[in-house]
Design a protein around this motif. Structure first.
Motif, PDB file in Angstrom:
ATOM      1  N   SER A  33       0.702  -1.216   0.055  1.00  0.00           N
ATOM      2  CA  SER A  33      -0.022  -0.209   0.106  1.00  0.00           C
ATOM      3  C   SER A  33       0.945   1.168   0.152  1.00  0.00           C
ATOM      4  N   TRP A  34       2.076   1.171   0.488  1.00  0.00           N
ATOM      5  CA  TRP A  34       3.057   2.307   0.461  1.00  0.00           C
ATOM      6  C   TRP A  34       3.768   2.280  -0.920  1.00  0.00           C
ATOM      7  N   MET A  35       3.701   1.438  -1.734  1.00  0.00           N
ATOM      8  CA  MET A  35       4.551   1.501  -3.022  1.00  0.00           C
ATOM      9  C   MET A  35       4.430   2.804  -3.829  1.00  0.00           C
ATOM     10  N   LEU A  36       3.181   3.142  -3.987  1.00  0.00           N
ATOM     11  CA  LEU A  36       2.933   4.414  -4.861  1.00  0.00           C
ATOM     12  C   LEU A  36       3.669   5.418  -4.385  1.00  0.00           C
ATOM     13  N   PRO A  37       3.510   6.037  -2.999  1.00  0.00           N
ATOM     14  CA  PRO A  37       3.966   7.154  -2.815  1.00  0.00           C
ATOM     15  C   PRO A  37       5.649   7.267  -2.465  1.00  0.00           C
ATOM     16  N   VAL A  38       5.774   6.043  -2.128  1.00  0.00           N
ATOM     17  CA  VAL A  38       7.550   5.877  -2.022  1.00  0.00           C
ATOM     18  C   VAL A  38       8.309   6.134  -3.421  1.00  0.00           C
ATOM     19  N   ALA A  39       7.761   5.405  -4.508  1.00  0.00           N
ATOM     20  CA  ALA A  39       8.156   5.199  -5.595  1.00  0.00           C
ATOM     21  C   ALA A  39       8.153   6.585  -6.490  1.00  0.00           C
ATOM     22  N   ALA A  40       6.874   7.439  -6.102  1.00  0.00           N
ATOM     23  CA  ALA A  40       6.804   8.721  -6.817  1.00  0.00           C
ATOM     24  C   ALA A  40       7.597   9.803  -6.115  1.00  0.00           C
ATOM     25  N   ALA A  41       7.930   9.762  -4.897  1.00  0.00           N
ATOM     26  CA  ALA A  41       9.024  10.330  -4.035  1.00  0.00           C
ATOM     27  C   ALA A  41      10.228  10.119  -4.670  1.00  0.00           C
ATOM     28  N   ARG A  42      10.694   8.920  -4.751  1.00  0.00           N
ATOM     29  CA  ARG A  42      11.914   8.745  -5.372  1.00  0.00           C
ATOM     30  C   ARG A  42      12.124   9.229  -6.826  1.00  0.00           C
ATOM     31  N   LEU A  43      11.190   9.470  -7.620  1.00  0.00           N
ATOM     32  CA  LEU A  43      11.438  10.598  -8.706  1.00  0.00           C
ATOM     33  C   LEU A  43      12.015  11.543  -8.540  1.00  0.00           C
ATOM     34  N   ASP A  44      11.959  12.128  -7.441  1.00  0.00           N
ATOM     35  CA  ASP A  44      12.469  13.760  -7.073  1.00  0.00           C
ATOM     36  C   ASP A  44      14.294  13.520  -6.940  1.00  0.00           C
ATOM     37  N   GLU A  45      14.444  12.300  -7.045  1.00  0.00           N
ATOM     38  CA  GLU A  45      16.142  11.914  -6.536  1.00  0.00           C
ATOM     39  C   GLU A  45      16.909  12.157  -7.961  1.00  0.00           C
ATOM     40  N   ASP A  46      18.030  12.326  -8.013  1.00  0.00           N
ATOM     41  CA  ASP A  46      18.948  12.543  -9.145  1.00  0.00           C
ATOM     42  C   ASP A  46      19.402  10.854  -9.596  1.00  0.00           C
ATOM     43  N   LEU A  47      18.628  10.381 -10.483  1.00  0.00           N
ATOM     44  CA  LEU A  47      18.538   8.995 -10.696  1.00  0.00           C
ATOM     45  C   LEU A  47      19.217   8.801 -12.086  1.00  0.00           C
ATOM     46  N   PRO A  48      19.662   7.645 -12.639  1.00  0.00           N
ATOM     47  CA  PRO A  48      20.252   7.389 -14.038  1.00  0.00           C
ATOM     48  C   PRO A  48      18.863   7.323 -14.724  1.00  0.00           C
ATOM     49  N   ALA A  49      18.759   7.646 -16.097  1.00  0.00           N
ATOM     50  CA  ALA A  49      17.663   7.876 -16.758  1.00  0.00           C
ATOM     51  C   ALA A  49      16.871   6.358 -16.925  1.00  0.00           C
ATOM     52  N   GLN A  50      17.666   5.375 -16.871  1.00  0.00           N
ATOM     53  CA  GLN A  50      17.181   3.965 -17.118  1.00  0.00           C
ATOM     54  C   GLN A  50      16.233   3.699 -15.684  1.00  0.00           C
TER      55      GLN A  50
END
Length: 471
Positions: free
Chosen positions: A431-448
């Motif tokens: 049930s927490w997967m959606l908000p934590v995944a969305a929040a992780r998009l704010d990080e400096d991540l590789p394009a892949q």
């Protein structure tokens, strides 16, 4: 350093004087006031351009008082003024020393001025080099810094000739006595030669600082507030008795790179073990789950840590890859999830867990994202990282392929064992997967990784639309 076992710098046996080719450099002594006063009077016109103490010419008594106070500070090791005297004539030629001292981190600032009649002879560059060697040899200095007014080109040239590297420009405040107020200052620095880099990540490099300590040195211009936050949370976790390396000292002297000195842990990360010994994957995943569960058994009853939902919601609002409608949906959904006060790491993955060589002890590192909240959300964050995270770019292709083949099994072993230990259902974690995944998009991540996460988030939002919060 003869008494390195003592943590109190006043117990250190430090030489009172040393020599360079042309100079005797020594601690202030009773009676030096007259010689200092003479040099200040001679040089007042030049000194007052850069140094506030020279704006008003001191009396003989005031100079002697200053010298005596400096003598006491040298003995207390709170500030180490050093007088520069001609080695052959004993003439007082200027003043220097080690200031803004951080004994835990072994960081010092070198300040200096020279009397007008002896300027241009290269004496100050010689003095800085001598003081540098004194600091490294007798004080075990790891970092030396020189600051000067940005307009004081001659002073900056001294630092450059002595081999110091320009770091940047800072706004100077009255509290820093080495500069004119309301001016800009350049900062030049030098780290101890021979500090070995033993690791690195996206935000910091790790250096061998001593036999007992490491330094986590953050990347250029990494936010100081984030470094201070990690230091504070690490201190809190250590005092709670959690398996956390002790944060010894915060280094924020530098204008562009801050750092934290930590207790040195002898061990290896779970990620390295998984790569080196893939046959132990299930056992190591169980250790990871067990370690995570034990963290979650502790509560942040004092309300010291940042709140999980506030951190997630702030990050989600910053994600430009999501439309405002998508952000609003995820944020609305987040409010329906439980509020709890358990200690959560916020970035728990195999590279942030270290095992001792015999495997009987573990430590959790990198507490910058520590928070108070629901353990299910913390486990969901780990699940998302394990599902989509990428190995460092310099990882060998064979290792990368092996990890990709083991990724799904690692996730299942970890999640299932955590559920077994905690009694939390799989649905609760999911049930927490959606908000934590969305929040992780704010990080400096590789394009892949961004592409994979964005698809996951959009699919979960679609399910949210279709199933009234069933995701």
């Amino acid at each position: 350093m003869t008494e390195s076992s003592s943590s109190n710098p006043i117990m250190l046996t430090i030489p009172e004087s040393f020599h360079t080719e042309r100079l005797t450099i020594r601690a202030p002594q009773w009676g030096d006031g007259a010689a200092v006063n003479e040099a200040v009077r001679e040089s007042a016109e030049q000194l007052r351009l850069w140094l506030p103490f020279a704006e008003k010419i001191p009396s003989l008594e005031e100079s002697e008082v200053t010298v005596r106070k400096a003598r006491l500070q040298y003995l207390e090791r709170t500030d180490m003024m050093l007088h520069l005297r001609d080695r052959h004539t004993d003439e007082f030629v200027g003043s220097s020393g080690l200031h803004r001292i951080d004994w835990n981190a072994r960081c010092f600032e070198i300040g200096y001025w020279i009397r007008t009649s002896r300027a241009g002879e290269g004496l100050m560059t010689e003095a800085v080099r001598g003081i540098e060697q004194f600091a490294i040899t007798h004080l075990e200095a790891n970092r030396l810094e020189i600051r000067c007014d940005a307009r004081n080109l001659r002073s900056a040239k001294v630092a450059e000739r002595a081999g110091y590297t320009l770091e940047g420009t800072v706004q100077v405040r009255w509290s820093i006595v080495w500069f004119s107020p309301k001016s800009e200052a350049v900062s030049l620095s030098k780290w101890r030669v021979g500090m070995e880099r033993i690791g690195q990540g996206r935000t910091a490099e790790i250096y061998a600082y001593s036999n007992e300590h490491i330094m986590k040195l953050y990347r250029m211009n990494f936010p100081l507030e984030a470094v201070q936050n990690e230091f504070r949370i690490s201190e809190f976790a250590f005092k709670k008795g959690l398996p956390v390396p002790q944060a010894v000292s915060l280094i924020e002297h530098t204008t562009s790179r801050a750092g934290i000195v930590f207790e040195r842990i002898q061990g290896i990360t779970l990620l390295s073990l998984i790569i080196q010994q893939p046959e132990l994957l299930e056992q190591l995943a169980f250790k990871m789950a067990d370690c995570h569960y034990r963290l979650h058994c502790e509560r942040d009853a004092e309300g010291t840590l940042p709140l999980q939902k506030q951190i997630l919601s702030g990050a989600i609002r910053n994600v430009r890859l999501l439309s405002e409608d998508d952000q609003a949906q995820v944020l609305s959904y987040l409010t329906t999830l439980p509020d709890r006060q358990q200690i959560c790491h916020g970035d728990f993955h195999p590279d942030n867990v270290m095992l001792s060589e015999v495997g009987d002890q573990y430590w959790v590192i990198d507490w910058m994202t520590g928070m108070s909240g629901d353990p299910a959300g913390d486990v969901a964050r780990s699940w998302v990282i394990l599902m989509s995270g990428t190995l460092p770019e310099d990882t060998e292709p064979a290792i990368r392929m092996g990890f990709e083949m083991a990724r799904e099994s690692l996730v299942e072993y970890y999640v299932n064992h955590y559920i077994q230990l905690s009694g939390i259902s799989r649905e609760t974690v999911e049930s927490w997967m959606l908000p934590v995944a969305a929040a992780r998009l704010d990080e400096d991540l590789p394009a892949q990784e961004v592409e994979q996460l964005l698809k996951f988030v959009q699919e979960r939002i679609r399910r949210l639309d279709e199933s009234d919060h069933f995701i």
